[in-house]
Write a protein that holds these residues in place. Structure first.
Motif, short mmCIF file in Angstrom:
data_model
loop_
_atom_site.label_atom_id
_atom_site.label_comp_id
_atom_site.label_asym_id
_atom_site.label_seq_id
_atom_site.Cartn_x
_atom_site.Cartn_y
_atom_site.Cartn_z
N LEU A 170 -23.99 -13.86 30.74
CA LEU A 170 -24.14 -14.06 29.45
C LEU A 170 -25.23 -14.78 29.08
O LEU A 170 -26.16 -14.60 28.06
CB LEU A 170 -22.83 -14.65 28.84
N GLY A 171 -25.67 -15.86 29.86
CA GLY A 171 -26.62 -16.80 29.66
C GLY A 171 -26.85 -17.38 28.46
O GLY A 171 -27.81 -17.62 27.86
N ASP A 172 -25.71 -17.62 27.76
CA ASP A 172 -25.79 -18.50 26.49
C ASP A 172 -24.57 -19.22 26.42
O ASP A 172 -23.42 -18.93 26.19
CB ASP A 172 -25.51 -17.39 25.16
N VAL B 266 -19.02 -21.05 25.48
CA VAL B 266 -18.11 -22.16 25.11
C VAL B 266 -17.09 -21.60 23.95
O VAL B 266 -15.64 -21.81 23.95
CB VAL B 266 -18.67 -23.45 24.37
N ASP B 267 -17.75 -20.81 23.15
CA ASP B 267 -16.89 -20.16 22.02
C ASP B 267 -15.82 -19.20 22.56
O ASP B 267 -14.50 -19.19 22.21
CB ASP B 267 -17.51 -19.36 21.02
N ILE B 268 -16.14 -18.40 23.50
CA ILE B 268 -15.28 -17.68 24.18
C ILE B 268 -14.17 -18.22 25.00
O ILE B 268 -12.87 -17.98 24.84
CB ILE B 268 -16.29 -16.57 25.50
N GLY C 202 -18.40 -24.65 35.74
CA GLY C 202 -16.91 -24.09 34.95
C GLY C 202 -16.11 -25.07 34.43
O GLY C 202 -15.86 -24.94 33.18
N ARG C 203 -15.83 -26.12 35.07
CA ARG C 203 -15.14 -27.21 34.58
C ARG C 203 -15.88 -27.99 33.34
O ARG C 203 -15.11 -28.32 32.27
CB ARG C 203 -14.93 -28.39 35.80
N THR C 204 -17.08 -28.25 33.37
CA THR C 204 -17.96 -28.60 32.24
C THR C 204 -17.67 -27.82 31.17
O THR C 204 -17.49 -28.40 30.02
CB THR C 204 -19.48 -28.75 32.60
N LEU C 205 -17.93 -26.50 31.10
CA LEU C 205 -17.82 -25.72 29.91
C LEU C 205 -16.45 -25.53 29.41
O LEU C 205 -16.48 -25.64 28.32
CB LEU C 205 -17.98 -24.27 30.59
N VAL C 206 -15.42 -25.52 30.11
CA VAL C 206 -13.95 -25.66 29.78
C VAL C 206 -13.84 -26.84 28.93
O VAL C 206 -13.19 -27.27 27.88
CB VAL C 206 -12.84 -25.58 30.77
#
Length: 197
Positions: free
Chosen positions: A153-155, A160-162, A187-191
């Motif tokens: 995705l690179g975005d 984060v929205d997904i 992954g943990r950061t994004l969640v």
């Protein structure tokens, strides 16, 4: 064999035809990707609902039935194209699963129930089995696909929205299980970012 064993064997045989390979974390051997995905789905179902009815077990196992035959690239790279692709996949996977169930000895009613679950037809009505299936799909995404998907995705904002939307679809039980997943640091950061919003 029982109808359940026959149907499961036929579903897995279809998954095994996937030309894409991944390395199984449990056996460390090359495995057809959709067979790997189906096994992950069943594994999470066993955690969330060990006494799940056969119809749900089969729907979980058939979630991505022959998915590779309709690649994302066969539809326009637009939001409408994405939703059209997803709708066609759900329709086709549900029809294939229903056919396998009937051919394996299930009644037309039981096969139709599997089909409805694969389509997530009753998610908004609060059907508990459909909600469990949604939870399992989200858990497998977080466990097995998050890092690769984010790389493609690179975005960060879209990712984060997904994740925020996925979290909203899950039950409290599913969310509890999600927080136990051993994710990468990224992954943990994004969640974490998704849950803050």
């Amino acid at each position: 064999m029982t109808p359940f064993e026959t149907a499961l064997q036929r579903i897995d045989a279809a998954h095994a035809a996937d030309p894409r390979q991944t390395t199984s974390s449990t056996t460390n051997t090359p495995t057809p990707y959709e067979l790997h995905y189906a096994q992950k789905m069943s594994s999470y179902l066993a955690r969330l609902s060990p006494d799940a009815p056969e119809t749900l077990q089969l729907a979980i196992r058939a979630q991505h039935l022959r998915r590779w035959e309709i690649p994302r690239s066969s539809y326009p790279t637009t939001k409408i194209g994405y939703h059209s692709w997803r709708a066609e996949l759900q329709r086709r996977q549900a029809a294939l699963a229903e056919q396998i169930c009937v051919e394996s000895g299930y009644s037309t009613e039981e096969a139709a129930r599997v089909s409805a679950l694969v389509r997530k037809a009753e998610l908004k009505s609060g059907d508990p089995d459909t909600q469990t299936l949604e939870d399992v799909a989200c858990l497998v995404f977080l466990d097995d696909q998050l890092d690769r998907f984010e790389g493609e995705l690179g975005d960060e904002a879209k990712m984060v929205d997904i994740l925020r939307k996925s979290w909203a679809k899950m039950s409290e039980r599913g969310r509890e299980e999600a927080l136990r997943i051993q994710m990468s640091d990224r992954g943990r950061t994004l969640v974490g970012m998704a849950l803050q919003g």
